[in-house]
Design an enzyme around this catalytic site. Structure first.
Site, mmCIF file in Angstrom:
data_model
loop_
_atom_site.group_PDB
_atom_site.id
_atom_site.type_symbol
_atom_site.label_atom_id
_atom_site.label_comp_id
_atom_site.label_asym_id
_atom_site.label_seq_id
_atom_site.Cartn_x
_atom_site.Cartn_y
_atom_site.Cartn_z
ATOM 1 N N CYS A 1 29.656 37.394 40.182
ATOM 2 C CA CYS A 1 29.443 38.062 41.469
ATOM 3 C C CYS A 1 30.756 38.563 42.068
ATOM 4 O O CYS A 1 31.807 37.949 41.898
ATOM 5 C CB CYS A 1 28.814 37.092 42.448
ATOM 6 N N ARG B 1 33.597 42.354 35.894
ATOM 7 C CA ARG B 1 33.340 40.914 35.916
ATOM 8 C C ARG B 1 31.946 40.569 35.416
ATOM 9 O O ARG B 1 31.652 39.411 35.132
ATOM 10 C CB ARG B 1 33.502 40.379 37.343
ATOM 11 N N TRP C 1 25.421 38.412 39.894
ATOM 12 C CA TRP C 1 25.153 37.910 38.536
ATOM 13 C C TRP C 1 24.230 36.718 38.733
ATOM 14 O O TRP C 1 24.632 35.693 39.289
ATOM 15 C CB TRP C 1 26.466 37.499 37.874
ATOM 16 N N ASN D 1 29.498 34.467 47.089
ATOM 17 C CA ASN D 1 29.819 34.059 45.715
ATOM 18 C C ASN D 1 29.892 32.539 45.688
ATOM 19 O O ASN D 1 30.372 31.930 46.645
ATOM 20 C CB ASN D 1 31.199 34.574 45.287
ATOM 21 N N GLY D 2 29.458 31.951 44.579
ATOM 22 C CA GLY D 2 29.519 30.490 44.448
ATOM 23 C C GLY D 2 28.126 29.902 44.489
ATOM 24 O O GLY D 2 27.134 30.601 44.258
ATOM 25 N N GLU E 1 36.634 32.240 16.410
ATOM 26 C CA GLU E 1 36.780 33.246 17.477
ATOM 27 C C GLU E 1 36.026 34.532 17.088
ATOM 28 O O GLU E 1 35.364 35.157 17.920
ATOM 29 C CB GLU E 1 38.275 33.519 17.727
ATOM 30 N N LYS F 1 32.923 36.412 19.050
ATOM 31 C CA LYS F 1 32.964 37.840 19.371
ATOM 32 C C LYS F 1 31.700 38.539 18.871
ATOM 33 O O LYS F 1 31.112 39.369 19.566
ATOM 34 C CB LYS F 1 34.173 38.512 18.702
ATOM 35 N N GLU G 1 28.663 37.612 21.017
ATOM 36 C CA GLU G 1 28.609 38.170 22.369
ATOM 37 C C GLU G 1 28.490 39.688 22.370
ATOM 38 O O GLU G 1 27.845 40.250 23.249
ATOM 39 C CB GLU G 1 29.754 37.675 23.270
ATOM 40 N N HIS H 1 28.561 20.607 2.576
ATOM 41 C CA HIS H 1 27.905 19.559 3.358
ATOM 42 C C HIS H 1 26.786 20.114 4.227
ATOM 43 O O HIS H 1 26.409 19.493 5.218
ATOM 44 C CB HIS H 1 28.942 18.819 4.204
ATOM 45 N N LYS I 1 32.761 38.413 32.904
ATOM 46 C CA LYS I 1 34.178 38.301 32.533
ATOM 47 C C LYS I 1 34.803 37.030 33.103
ATOM 48 O O LYS I 1 35.555 36.346 32.437
ATOM 49 C CB LYS I 1 34.921 39.529 33.076
HETATM 50 C C1 G6P Z 1 33.941 34.272 29.843
HETATM 51 C C2 G6P Z 1 34.391 35.551 29.170
HETATM 52 C C3 G6P Z 1 35.197 35.234 27.909
HETATM 53 C C4 G6P Z 1 36.339 34.284 28.245
HETATM 54 C C5 G6P Z 1 35.837 33.036 28.961
HETATM 55 C C6 G6P Z 1 36.993 32.208 29.504
HETATM 56 O O1 G6P Z 1 33.001 33.632 29.066
HETATM 57 O O2 G6P Z 1 33.272 36.346 28.845
HETATM 58 O O3 G6P Z 1 35.709 36.429 27.361
HETATM 59 O O4 G6P Z 1 36.987 33.910 27.071
HETATM 60 O O5 G6P Z 1 35.041 33.410 30.091
HETATM 61 O O6 G6P Z 1 37.643 32.943 30.502
HETATM 62 P P1 G6P Z 1 39.111 32.713 30.974
HETATM 63 O O7 G6P Z 1 39.325 33.758 32.047
HETATM 64 O O8 G6P Z 1 39.182 31.321 31.528
HETATM 65 O O9 G6P Z 1 40.007 32.898 29.813
#
Ligand code: G6P
Length: 624
Positions: free
Chosen positions: A2, A28, A77, A103-104, A490, A494, A497, A513, A619
């Site tokens: 948000c 965001r 959001w 927000n929150g 990682e 990716k 997502e 295993h 984000k």
């Molecule tokens: C969200 C984002 C990711 C990010 C994660 C941690 O899930 O979509 O891309 O890695 O938050 O965010 P930060 O700002 O703490 O690195």
């Protein structure tokens, strides 16, 4: 997640400026947006709301313009309640003369809602936020002044919240409240602003301030009146605001993600230069105040605990390899959401929070819990004005520049570079390596920095060609060993997502295993190789096991690893870096990272996914 923008202006209309602010917050992640405004002398608050992209709200405002001298806007959001028009902010009280954005999370919303409904308040949404509007209405109805009403309001709300509130007809001021969720004030030419993220400010804002935690107050043209939750005047400290409009454009690329993948070129050089510019002050990044304290403490330091979420967690996992192997420090990495339940606090430990945004709620709450227990906590953070950067004992800036695409790319690379540099500095300060060794290792780091884009360019056309082949699969297996397993994990995050393909990442030694049962001619298996000769040999054996079951083998490898590359149906290669190169094999993943990002990007593009804003994701995840 948000986003909030509130504006008090001189010109009738501040609505465009609120829309500009909301555009800045789009990155965001959000699923709906709304704006409310009011004019002087008119107690009516006019409102426009739309589900989906901000463009839907803009189209509506184009059809039916609204205007006023004060306005509040919000990108939502969904947490409490689905994505429906009723749940879009701003929310109102029964009389329609109080509007607010939030927000929150209001943790006691259920109890408050039950009490207010019993008093006769009618609720229109499923959100926790609407409760605040009705609660404020019921407090103001008792004849309290807005200041006294805010004081009572905050005493009755539990949880984390940033609130901006508009009273109908009071176009000269907005009310604001901050507890744990970020909120900033901006003062400037012809307008005053209150926003949840600095990117929402426009070029008119001349100076800004982060609102101290547990503060409420009033924003007016050119002035702010602020109080701490205990009712005393709160001090607001301003910093000059320099507007960076270029961070909002895609630099000619189709997506922010592509722009950010390409920005990795040169990032290593920039970070190493900036960190070296710290000189002897580098120890302050770890929270130490003097060289002698640092040297004593680093000698005694037995354990580092790193805490992070998402991509930052994987960068920290590579960091743990560096701290263990180079600086001789036993290092563990924990996901912030898990750490909260099981912290074992011991002497001579150092805690590190790793975050691009510096606002991720889970990580921030761990930092605060550790600080309450008087533990030493340092940060590795991109956003230098963020809560984590301010609240940790010290922090290292990642120097990655603003990252807009939801999926982290360049910030992963930046975090890895900071960790490698930090491991070298600690090793040197502990006397484990000489200055010459430190400089030689830094040169290797810079050399790998050049490989980032070279590897992407060398493999670009094969990646583009292969993307459609990958896109036909619903599941995938990613394998690696040691440091290359972290890159595999990682990469799996990716692909999930961005392309919505289910990928499981495993250390390749675990194949036998369990996961091997999944391997047949319908299973792409992507192996991330290691430049360490011993690890590489084991990876070759694992790749043979995949091949023997008919798996569709894809390899990210290094030049000269012909035994592995020849087994693969498709391969992407780092040139000039073989198992025999005199370069730290721990830096192998760094050379592959942009090519990996580009493969994921290309698959998501074939599948026509919303690359910069994947569904359901945000984000900056500012709720636990
Ligand atoms: C969200 C984002 C990711 C990010 C994660 C941690 O899930 O979509 O891309 O890695 O938050 O965010 P930060 O700002 O703490 O690195």
């Amino acid at each position: 997640m948000c986003g909030i923008v509130g504006l008090v202006g001189q010109k009738n209309n501040v609505v465009e400026a609120v829309v500009y602010g909301l555009e800045g917050l789009e990155y965001r992640g959000y699923d709906s947006a709304g704006i409310a405004c009011t004019d002087s002398g008119d107690t009516k608050i006019i409102c426009a709301k739309a589900c989906g992209e901000l463009s839907a709200l803009k189209a509506q405002l184009h059809e039916q313009p609204i205007s006023g001298l004060a306005a509040i806007g919000h990108t939502r959001w969904a947490t409490h309640g689905r994505v429906t028009l009723e749940n879009v902010h701003p929310h109102f009280d029964c009389s329609g003369t109080i509007a607010l954005v939030h927000n929150g999370i209001i943790e006691n919303y259920h109890e408050l809602g039950t009490m207010l409904k019993a008093e006769g308040h009618i609720f229109k949404s499923d959100t926790d936020s609407e409760v605040v509007a009705h609660l404020l209405e019921s407090i103001l109805d008792r004849g309290l002044s807005p200041k006294k009403a805010l004081h009572e309001l905050v005493s009755r709300l539990d949880g984390a919240y940033a609130l901006v509130i508009m009273l109908g007809g009071r176009s000269d001021e907005l009310l604001f409240v901050r507890k744990r969720s970020p909120l900033c004030l901006g003062l400037g030419k012809n307008k005053s602003a209150v926003v949840s993220d600095l990117v929402a400010f426009d070029a008119d804002i001349e100076k800004y301030a982060i609102i101290p935690d547990q503060t409420y107050g009033f924003l007016r043209m050119g002035e702010v009146e602020a109080y701490s939750f205990d009712g005393f005047s709160a001090e607001i400290t301003y910093t000059p605001h320099i507007h960076n409009a270029s961070s909002r454009d895609r630099g000619g690329h189709a997506h922010y993600m592509l722009k950010e993948i390409y920005e990795q070129k040169g990032i290593v050089h920039r970070i190493v230069t900036a960190l070296n510019d710290l000189g002897d002050e580098w120890i302050k990044g770890l929270g130490y105040t003097s060289a002698s304290q640092a040297s004593e403490s680093l000698k005694k330091l037995t354990h580092v605990d790193l805490i992070a979420c998402g991509t930052s967690y994987y960068a920290a996992s590579l960091g743990a390899f560096f701290l263990r192997d180079i600086a001789g420090i036993d290092t563990s990495v924990t996901r912030a959401s898990e750490f909260a339940y099981n912290p074992i606090l011991m002497k001579n430990r150092l805690y590190g929070v790793v975050s691009q945004s510096g606002e991720t709620a889970d990580t921030l709450e761990v930092l605060r819990a550790l600080k309450r227990q008087e533990q030493s906590v340092f940060g590795i953070v991109n956003v230098e004005k963020s809560s984590m950067a301010r609240e940790a004992d010290g922090f290292f800036a990642m120097h990655a520049g603003p990252e807009i695409s939801v999926a982290s790319t360049k910030s992963f690379t930046a975090q890895v570079v900071v960790f490698y540099w930090l491991a070298l500095k600690i090793a040197h300060s502990k006397g484990l390596i000489t200055l010459q060794q430190l400089q030689a290792s830094e040169a290797e780091l810079l050399w790998c920095g050049n490989k980032i884009e070279e590897t992407l360019e060398n493999n670009k056309s094969s990646i583009e060609h292969d993307a459609a082949w990958f896109a036909q699969y619903k599941t995938c297996l990613f394998l690696g060993r040691q440091e290359s397993f972290i890159l595999a994990a990682e990469a799996a995050l990716k692909l999930k997502e961005l392309a919505y393909i289910f990928v499981e990442a495993f250390p390749s030694g675990e194949l036998k295993h369990g996961p091997l049962a999944l391997v047949d001619q319908n299973m792409p298996v992507v192996v991330f190789s290691s430049a360490d000769p011993l690890v590489y040999q084991k990876i070759v054996s694992n790749a043979q096991e995949v091949k023997a079951r008919g798996g569709r083998l894809v390899v990210f490898g290094f030049q000269d690893q012909t035994a592995l590359l020849n087994l693969a149906e498709k391969s992407y290669c780092v040139s000039g870096f073989s198992s025999y190169t005199q370069c730290d094999s721990l830096l192998g993943p760094l050379c592959m990272v942009a090519a990996m990002h580009y493969l994921v990007y290309s698959i998501a593009k074939v599948l026509e996914r919303p690359i910069d804003k994947p569904r359901n994701l945000a984000k900056s995840v500012t709720v636990e």
